[in-house]
Design a protein around this motif. Structure first.
Motif, short mmCIF file in Angstrom:
data_model
loop_
_atom_site.label_atom_id
_atom_site.label_comp_id
_atom_site.label_asym_id
_atom_site.label_seq_id
_atom_site.Cartn_x
_atom_site.Cartn_y
_atom_site.Cartn_z
N UNK A 1 4.74 5.55 -5.41
CA UNK A 1 4.47 4.64 -4.29
C UNK A 1 4.26 5.51 -3.07
N UNK A 2 3.08 5.40 -2.48
CA UNK A 2 2.75 6.16 -1.28
C UNK A 2 2.41 5.19 -0.16
N UNK A 3 2.88 5.50 1.04
CA UNK A 3 2.61 4.68 2.22
C UNK A 3 2.10 5.61 3.30
N UNK A 4 0.97 5.27 3.90
CA UNK A 4 0.31 6.16 4.86
C UNK A 4 0.31 5.56 6.25
N UNK A 5 0.50 6.45 7.25
CA UNK A 5 0.45 5.99 8.63
C UNK A 5 -0.96 6.09 9.19
N UNK B 1 13.54 2.53 8.69
CA UNK B 1 13.16 2.08 10.02
C UNK B 1 11.72 1.61 9.99
N UNK B 2 11.40 0.71 10.91
CA UNK B 2 10.04 0.17 10.94
C UNK B 2 9.06 1.24 11.39
N UNK B 3 7.99 1.40 10.62
CA UNK B 3 6.97 2.40 10.91
C UNK B 3 5.59 1.74 11.00
N UNK B 4 4.71 2.33 11.80
CA UNK B 4 3.32 1.90 11.82
C UNK B 4 2.63 2.42 10.58
N UNK B 5 1.94 1.55 9.88
CA UNK B 5 1.34 1.93 8.60
C UNK B 5 -0.10 1.43 8.53
N UNK C 1 0.12 2.11 -4.89
CA UNK C 1 1.12 1.98 -5.95
C UNK C 1 0.43 2.29 -7.26
N UNK C 2 0.95 3.27 -8.01
CA UNK C 2 0.35 3.69 -9.27
C UNK C 2 1.34 3.42 -10.40
N UNK C 3 0.87 2.73 -11.43
CA UNK C 3 1.70 2.36 -12.56
C UNK C 3 1.39 3.26 -13.75
N UNK C 4 2.31 3.31 -14.69
CA UNK C 4 2.17 4.17 -15.85
C UNK C 4 1.20 3.60 -16.88
N UNK C 5 1.00 2.28 -16.85
CA UNK C 5 0.20 1.65 -17.88
C UNK C 5 -0.41 0.35 -17.36
N UNK C 6 -1.41 -0.17 -18.10
CA UNK C 6 -1.98 -1.48 -17.79
C UNK C 6 -0.99 -2.57 -18.19
N UNK D 1 -4.27 -0.40 -4.38
CA UNK D 1 -4.36 0.10 -3.02
C UNK D 1 -4.35 -1.08 -2.06
N UNK D 2 -3.51 -1.00 -1.06
CA UNK D 2 -3.29 -2.11 -0.14
C UNK D 2 -3.59 -1.68 1.29
N UNK D 3 -4.30 -2.51 2.02
CA UNK D 3 -4.51 -2.29 3.44
C UNK D 3 -3.34 -2.91 4.19
N UNK D 4 -2.74 -2.13 5.08
CA UNK D 4 -1.60 -2.60 5.84
C UNK D 4 -1.94 -2.57 7.32
N UNK D 5 -1.72 -3.65 8.00
CA UNK D 5 -1.92 -3.68 9.45
C UNK D 5 -0.56 -3.88 10.11
#
Length: 812
Positions: A808-812, A739-743, A748-753, A784-788
Motif C-alpha cells: 500500500x503506497x500513498x503519495x503526497x 496524522x492527517x496528511x495532504x495526499x 494498492x497491490x494485491x498478490x492475486x486476482x 490506483x486511486x486519486x485522492x484530493x
C-alpha cells in the motif's frame, strides 16, 4: 545565592534584552539595545506560541548586564546554560568566550579570564537553523530557538568539585542493607599542588546515616576522581509508591578550610527488565503504565518554568500513571527531579529522531541519518556528545530507568540504513560504558531490525501487535495517537495488542500525555491533556480506572452569569523558575460551570506580571483556548509586588484575582517592551511531492499470518506481503499516516486476482470512513486511486473473504 561564600550558584534569568536577527554588533558595550524586547529566561523565539504549524527559523540575540563581585577575583566563574536551541555563541565584554552545539543539554562556559569586577556585558548569539550535522535532523515537534531553559552563574574556588562531578550508585541493595558507591571529580585549578580532604556525608531527613573521608595530593591543573563507599542499614528504598530520597553532601577541604560543598539528591533502589517476566523494582514485579511527554506549554512554547514541569509530572501522577517517556530529546534535569520527588519512572531519550515522509534535506523532515558523506562524522559525534551530556547531568536521578538512544531512526534513507544501525550500536555501547547501571533502550524500534540492537526495545504504533514475546526485554513506547479536543471522548485510546498485559511486556506509554506544538498538520492534538494543561475525558478515564475516582459530570449549556478565576498559588517567585496557573470558568447563576462558547479577555490590571502575549490575553473557542466552559494560562513575573488579574466577557460578571510576586526587584511601573512574536515564520520547504509517505508507517489489521505480518505492505520491499490468519468475511488491513496528511494518490497491490468485491476507504480519525473504491479484481491486481485533500487512514476491507496484499503506497 548560597549562604556560604566558597560556592555561589545564582540564577540570572531576569533582566535580559532580546532581538530577532543576527545582530552581532550587540556584543559591543556601547550598542543601543533600547528597541530590543525586555524578556526573562526561560525564553523562546516563538513566544507567543499556540500550536501553529509554522515557526521562526533564524537568529536571535540576547544581552544582559552581569555583575561580578570583587571577592570573586581569582576564583572560577562559570556560566551554566541548561539548554540553548541550538547553535550558541557566548560573548563577554565583546570577546567570544565559548560556544555549544545541540539544543537539549546543559553546558558551562568559563568566563574567569575575561570577567571584570562590576558590570560585564553578556551577549549570546543563537540560531535554530536546520543543520544536517546536528541531531535531530527530523522530528514532528517544533524547533523554536531560544535560551529556553535556566541560565545560572556559578563561582567556585580554584580547588573545587567539577560541574556535575558527583556520581552516586547503589550496586548492591537489599531491604536489609545498601552499598552506596560515590565518585567525586576534584579539580585543582591552582598553580601549585594541594592536599585536599573530601568528606562525603549521606543523610536522610537531616540525619546522617554514614560519612566517609579521603585525603589526596592533587597536582596543579589536574583532575582526580575520588571513589568512596559506605553502607546503609535498613535503607528506605525509592519506589513510585514511596519515593524516598537521600542526600549526599560533598565537602572539600584544603587543610581545615572548607573550599567547596555540593549537595546531591539520590535514591536507593534496584530494578531490571526481563525478557519473559517484565519489569521488576526492589525485587517485585511492577506494571508500568504511563505517557509520552513533550516539553512545551501554551503561549510560552518550550520556555517552561520549573513550576510548569512540576504540574506536568503531577498531572501524569494524578491520573494514576507511574511512568513518563521524555519524548524525544533530553528534558530539563529538573523534570527528572520532579519525577524523583513525585514517584514517576522516567525514560530519558536522545534526540536521534526520524519522522515519516518525503525525507527532504534542509528541514526537520530529512532522513534521520545523514545522506551526504561529508555530514556523517560530525552528526555521529553530535549524537554521542549529546548522549554524554544527557547522562552526566541526569545520572543521579533514581526515577530514570533507561537511557534511550532514539525515536524511529528507521525513517532514514535506505542507502544509509545500515549506517543508522551501526550508529545505534555505538550509542548503546557508549551508554553502557558511561552508566552500566541502566539499560540502553532503542525507542521506536519497530522496523528495520533496530529492536535487537539495545538492551530494551521500545515499540511504537503497530509494534505492540507485531512483536509478540520478542525474546528480549520490550516496552510499548507509544500507543493511542488519538486526535481530540476538550472535552473529548471517554476512552483509553488502546490500540491493537495493548489492552492485554502479558508478563513479558515491561510496560506501555500512551501517545501522548499533552497536546504539543507540531509542524505536521493536526499531529499535536493527540494528548489526554490539552495544550493549556486542562484534562480531556480520556485523562478522567485513566484516573477512574487506576485510582477509582469517578469522572466529573458532563458539562451542559446554560444561561451565562459570571466568570470565576482561580490560581494554583497565591505567591510566586520572580527568578524565572515559578509561575501561577490561572484558570477561568464560565458559571450560571447557581455557580455551576456551563459549557457555552464565549470569548474571554484576561488582563493584568496591577503589577509587573505578564502573559505570553503581554498584559492581555484572549481565550476563545475558535483557537481551542476556551472549551467546555474553561480556559487556562500560565502567568509569570520578574518583578516583585502585588498582581491583579481580571477576567471579563460580554454579558457576564467579571472576576478579579490577586497573586503576590516575591523577589528582589520591585515593580514600579517600569515600561516593558513586550515581545509580540517573530517577524516571519519558516514554511516547510517543497520538493517532496510524489513521495510515498506510507513507507514504514504503522499498519493495523484484523489478523495476520505470523510469516506475513501487516508491516510488509509498507516496507518498500519486493516479494513481501500481508496475509490474514483468518479466512472469514470482514478481514481488513489499514495504514496509519500518524496524522492527517495532504495526499494526491494511492496504490494498492494485491498478490492475486479475485472474483469477490473489496472495499477501500479513508478516514481522518479512524472512526468514520468514506469509501473510495468498491469492486473486484478480475482483471488487475493493482488499484490506483486519486485522492484530493488529506487523510490519515487508508483501509482495505474484504466483505466476502481476504486475499493477500503486497503493498500500500500513498503519495503526497
Amino acid at each position: 545565592m548560597n549562604s556560604y561564600t566558597h560556592r555561589v550558584e545564582k540564577l540570572i534569568n531576569d533582566n535580559w534584552k532580546f532581538s530577532y536577527g543576527d545582530n552581532i554588533t550587540g556584543k559591543e558595550s556601547d550598542f543601543d539595545d533600547s528597541a530590543w524586547y525586555d524578556i526573562g529566561i526561560p525564553h523562546s523565539f516563538g513566544t507567543p506560541y499556540f500550536m501553529e504549524n509554522e515557526f521562526y527559523v533564524g537568529y536571535g540575540c540576547y544581552r544582559k548586564q552581569l555583575h561580578i563581585e570583587p571577592e570573586w577575583k581569582g576564583k572560577k566563574i562559570l556560566l551554566e546554560f541548561q539548554a540553548a536551541f541550538q547553535d550558541a555563541e557566548i560573548y563577554l565584554n565583546g570577546q567570544l568566550v565559548g560556544s555549544h552545539k545541540g539544543g537539549y543539554t546543559a553546558f558551562i562556559i568559563d568566563i574567569s579570564a575575561i570577567a571584570k569586577e562590576g558590570n560585564n556585558l553578556l551577549f549570546v548569539r543563537l540560531n535554530n537553523l536546520w543543520n544536517p550535522r546536528l541531531a535531530p535532523r527530523a522530528g514532528e515537534h517544533v524547533f523554536n530557538g531560544g535560551l529556553y531553559r535556566d541560565v545560572s552563574l556559578i563561582v567556585t574556588e580554584p580547588l573545587h568539585i567539577e560541574w556535575n562531578g558527583t556520581y552516586v550508585t547503589t550496586p548492591e541493595v537489599t531491604t536489609d542493607q545498601a552499598l552506596v558507591s560515590l565518585e567525586t571529580e576534584i579539580v585543582n585549578a591552582n598553580s601549585q599542588s594541594v592536599t585536599f580532604r573530601l568528606v562525603s556525608s549521606v543523610e536522610y531527613s537531616g540525619e546522617q546515616v554514614f560519612e566517609t573521608v579521603q585525603s589526596e595530593v592533587l597536582g596543579a591543573g589536574q583532575c582526580l576522581t575520588v571513589k568512596q563507599t559506605g553502607f546503609v542499614d535498613q535503607p528506605k528504598l525509592w519506589h513510585p509508591d514511596s519515593p524516598y530520597l537521600y542526600t549526599l553532601i560533598s565537602r572539600l577541604y584544603e587543610e581545615d578550610v572548607l573550599k567547596d560543598e555540593v549537595v546531591t539528591s539520590f535514591g536507593m533502589r534496584w530494578f531490571y527488565f526481563d525478557a519473559t517476566e517484565g519489569f521488576f523494582i526492589n525485587g517485585s514485579h511492577y506494571d508500568i503504565l504511563g505517557a509520552n511527554v513533550h516539553q512545551d506549554h501554551a503561549g510560552w512554547g518550550d520556555a517552561v518554568t520549573r513550576a510548569g514541569m512540576h504540574r506536568d509530572v503531577k498531572l501524569i501522577k494524578d491520573c494514576g500513571m507511574n511512568f513518563i517517556r521524555g519524548s524525544h530529546y533530553p528534558h530539563h534535569p529538573y523534570f527528572a527531579t520532579e519525577c524523583d520527588r513525585q514517584g514517576v519512572l522516567f525514560w530519558s531519550e536522545l534526540c536521534f529522531w526520524g519522522v515519516g515522509g518525503p525525507n527532504i534535506e534542509g528541514y526537520w523532515t530529512a532522513s534521520a541519518y545523514p545522506v551526504h558523506e561529508e555530514d556523517k562524522e560530525e552528526f555521529e559525534e553530535s549524537c554521542l556528545e549529546t548522549l554524554r551530556e544527557m547522562i552526566r547531568t541526569n545520572r543521579n536521578h533514581p526515577s530514570i530507568i533507561t537511557w534511550s538512544m532514539s525515536n524511529e531512526p528507521f525513517f532514514s534513507e535506505d542507502a544509509v540504513m545500515e549506517e543508522a544501525r551501526e550508529l545505534t550500536i555505538r550509542l548503546v555501547e557508549e551508554s553502557r560504558r558511561l552508566d552500566p547501571t541502566r539499560p540502553a533502550a532503542v525507542g521506536g524500534a519497530q522496523r528495520q531490525g533496530f529492536d535487537a540492537l539495545g538492551d530494551l526495545a521500545g515499540y511504537n504504533g503497530d509494534g505492540a501487535s507485531l512483536y509478540i514475546d520478542p525474546g528480549f526485554p520490550s516496552f510499548v513506547s507509544e500507543y493511542g495517537s488519538t486526535i481530540d479536543q476538550r472535552p473529548g471522548e471517554y476512552t483509553p485510546s488502546y490500540t491493537d495488542g495493548v489492552e492485554s498485559n502479558p508478563k513479558w511486556r515491561s510496560g506501555k506509554a500512551l501517545w501522548c500525555g499533552f497536546h504539543h506544538g507540531s509542524f505536521i498538520f493536526d499531529m499535536g492534538y493527540m494528548g489526554m491533556i490539552d495544550y493549556h494543561r486542562l484534562p480531556l475525558q480520556s485523562w478522567y478515564w485513566y484516573r477512574n480506572e487506576l485510582l477509582g475516582i469517578a469522572p466529573p459530570p458532563k458539562k451542559k449549556e446554560g444561561l451565562p452569569y459570571a466568570l470565576k478565576l482561580t490560581s494554583d498559588k497565591k505567591v510566586i517567585r520572580t527568578d524565572g523558575t515559578d509561575d501561577a496557573y490561572i484558570i477561568v470558568e464560565l458559571l450560571n447563576e447557581q455557580e455551576e460551570r456551563i459549557c457555552n462558547t464565549l470569548e474571554i479577555t484576561l488582563e493584568i490590571i496591577e503589577g509587573g506580571a505578564v502573559f505570553p502575549t503581554g498584559r492581555t490575553l484572549k481565550l476563545s473557542p475558535e483557537n481551542g483556548s476556551f472549551l467546555d466552559g474553561a480556559g487556562a494560562i500560565e502567568l509569570r513575573s520578574y518583578y516583585a509586588g502585588n498582581i491583579q488579574i481580571e477576567a471579563r466577557a460580554e454579558g457576564v460578571q467579571s472576576a478579579i484575582i490577586e497573586v503576590m510576586a516575591d523577589g528582589e526587584t520591585e515593580w514600579l511601573g517600569q515600561k516593558i517592551n513586550i515581545q509580540v512574536g517573530p517577524p516571519e515564520v519558516e514554511r516547510i520547504p517543497g520538493g517532496g511531492e510524489g513521495s510515498n509517505i506510507a513507507k514504514s508507517r504503522p499498519v493495523f489489521c484484523s489478523s495476520f499470518d505470523p510469516e506475513n505480518p501487516a508491516m510488509n505492505v509498507t516496507d518498500g520491499c519486493e516479494g513481501t506481503y500481508w496475509r490474514s490468519k483468518q479466512s472469514a468475511p470482514g478481514e481488513w488491513i489499514m495504514v496509519d499516516l500518524e496524522g492527517r496528511k495532504n495526499t494526491e494518490k494511492a496504490l494498492v497491490v494485491f498478490e492475486e486476482l479475485s472474483q469477490e468485491d473489496i472495499e477501500i476507504s479513508f478516514s481522518y480519525d479512524g472512526k468514520y470512513f468514506k469509501k473510495l473504491f468498491t469492486s473486484n479484481l478480475r482483471s488487475d491486481t493493482s488499484v490506483e486511486l486519486e485522492l484530493s485533500g488529506g487523510l490519515r487512514y487508508l483501509k482495505v476491507l474484504f466483505p466476502q473473504g481476504p486475499i493477500a496484499v503486497k503493498k500500500i503506497e500513498i503519495y503526497d
